[in-house]
Design a protein around this motif. Structure first.
Motif, PDB file in Angstrom:
ATOM      1  N   ASP A  88       0.719  -0.851  -0.267  1.00  0.00           N
ATOM      2  CA  ASP A  88       0.337   0.205  -0.199  1.00  0.00           C
ATOM      3  C   ASP A  88       0.768   1.695  -0.001  1.00  0.00           C
ATOM      4  N   THR A  89       0.379   2.468  -0.776  1.00  0.00           N
ATOM      5  CA  THR A  89       1.716   3.646  -1.208  1.00  0.00           C
ATOM      6  C   THR A  89       0.990   4.546  -1.115  1.00  0.00           C
ATOM      7  N   PHE A  90       1.834   5.501  -1.276  1.00  0.00           N
ATOM      8  CA  PHE A  90       0.642   7.440  -1.063  1.00  0.00           C
ATOM      9  C   PHE A  90       2.043   8.029  -1.679  1.00  0.00           C
ATOM     10  N   VAL A  91       1.359   8.551  -2.328  1.00  0.00           N
ATOM     11  CA  VAL A  91       2.896   9.860  -3.664  1.00  0.00           C
ATOM     12  C   VAL A  91       2.444  10.971  -3.612  1.00  0.00           C
ATOM     13  N   ASP A 145      12.257   3.274  -1.409  1.00  0.00           N
ATOM     14  CA  ASP A 145      11.114   4.801  -1.405  1.00  0.00           C
ATOM     15  C   ASP A 145      11.722   5.314  -2.512  1.00  0.00           C
ATOM     16  N   GLU A 146      13.298   5.777  -2.119  1.00  0.00           N
ATOM     17  CA  GLU A 146      14.020   6.296  -3.048  1.00  0.00           C
ATOM     18  C   GLU A 146      14.135   6.062  -4.008  1.00  0.00           C
ATOM     19  N   SER A 147      14.759   5.007  -4.699  1.00  0.00           N
ATOM     20  CA  SER A 147      14.364   4.214  -5.659  1.00  0.00           C
ATOM     21  C   SER A 147      13.485   4.693  -7.046  1.00  0.00           C
ATOM     22  N   ASP A 165       7.489  12.852  -2.842  1.00  0.00           N
ATOM     23  CA  ASP A 165       8.035  11.984  -1.186  1.00  0.00           C
ATOM     24  C   ASP A 165       7.236  10.247  -2.465  1.00  0.00           C
ATOM     25  N   VAL A 166       7.644   9.841  -1.977  1.00  0.00           N
ATOM     26  CA  VAL A 166       7.312   8.124  -2.816  1.00  0.00           C
ATOM     27  C   VAL A 166       7.183   7.177  -1.123  1.00  0.00           C
ATOM     28  N   ARG A 167       6.056   7.145  -0.893  1.00  0.00           N
ATOM     29  CA  ARG A 167       6.286   6.220   0.744  1.00  0.00           C
ATOM     30  C   ARG A 167       5.430   4.824   0.171  1.00  0.00           C
TER      31      ARG A 167
END
Length: 292
Positions: A88-91, A145-147, A165-167
């Protein structure tokens, strides 16, 4: 009266035309000025501006704030161990180039979100396929996350969007593999626990053996010291007795006889068969009868 009405109408029309030529840009917005369907100007600073009245020019506003893509559904990915995980992600994203944004996605935020989501899924597929479940849960999560953010940001620049940001909010096993994975984790934990118990037991035996050895050494040294002290005391007693008895031999003989009587007669049932004239009873006889 006939002259006033046209003048009023002309004034109203002029005001309407003037108002249609004025527009305000908020600090949270981009303003894109179109002239006959083409982008004439992009305004990113707040203030009051003028343009030609419609249909010659019109203005479209775009949000310049950071926006969020947070979907309720989790996506399925496959790790290098061939295990399915649910992520599960958020951008966090924002528009940085309104011209490119308009030309690429026609200024539609929904189209932009779809493009970002496709790029995000492709990037996550590549990253997850190169890592294990352990890496995704804890070990390399920040690197993932960073890649992913860097790759999605590179793709999104083509539509005038910056990825801030991407987490990974949650990484979980797929339902069909959760039970198997948890069973393996439980087995590994039990193995580690057994190894630690065995190590602790061995260390305990070592400590106990060392303590027993120290106890025996201490007891032996204490017994040796006690015997030495007792020997010195006995020697001192003998020396004192010898010195005392040497000063009065008669008293010494009498004292020894009393000690012998005390040791021989403890109770009424004690019986001793001895010649009455023996030296053992010499102090029972009258002083005149005792030998000198």
């Amino acid at each position: 009266m006939q002259r006033i009405v046209p003048i009023l109408v002309a004034i109203i029309v002029a005001l309407v035309v003037l108002l249609s030529c004025i527009f305000v840009v908020d600090q949270r917005q981009f303003a894109v000025v179109y002239a006959l369907g083409e982008i004439r100007q992009v305004i990113d600073k707040p203030g009051l501006y003028f343009k030609l009245p419609p249909p010659f020019q019109n203005v479209v506003y775009f949000d310049k704030r950071i926006l969020t893509i947070d979907t309720a559904e989790s996506d399925r990915f496959i790790t290098s161990e061939k295990l399915n995980v649910m992520i599960d992600t958020f951008v966090k994203w924002r528009i940085v180039d309104p011209r490119t944004f308009v030309r690429s996605v026609s200024g539609s935020q929904q189209v932009a979100v779809d493009r970002i989501n496709r790029s995000l899924r492709d990037s996550l597929n590549n990253e997850v396929a190169r890592r294990t479940v352990s890496d995704m849960i804890s070990g390399s999560r920040k690197q993932v996350d960073e890649s992913v953010r860097a790759k999605v940001d590179e793709d999104s620049r083509q539509i005038g969007v910056q990825i801030v940001d991407v987490r990974l909010k949650r990484v979980d096993f797929a339902p069909e593999v959760s039970e198997r994975v948890f069973a393996r984790m439980e087995s590994e934990r039990k193995q580690v626990a057994n190894e630690r118990r065995a190590t602790g037991s061995a260390e305990s035996e070592k400590i106990r053996a060392d303590a027993d050895r120290q106890r025996e050494v201490i007891l032996a040294e204490a017994y040796r010291e006690a015997q030495r002290t007792k020997g010195e005391g006995d020697a001192r007693v003998v020396s004192l007795f010898g010195a005392a008895f040497g000063q009065n031999p008669e008293f010494a003989a009498f004292y020894r006889s009393l000690e012998a009587y005390r040791a021989s007669f403890h109770g009424r049932s004690d019986l001793l068969v001895v010649d009455p004239s023996s030296d053992f009873f010499k102090y029972f006889r009258a002083p005149a009868d005792r030998p000198r």
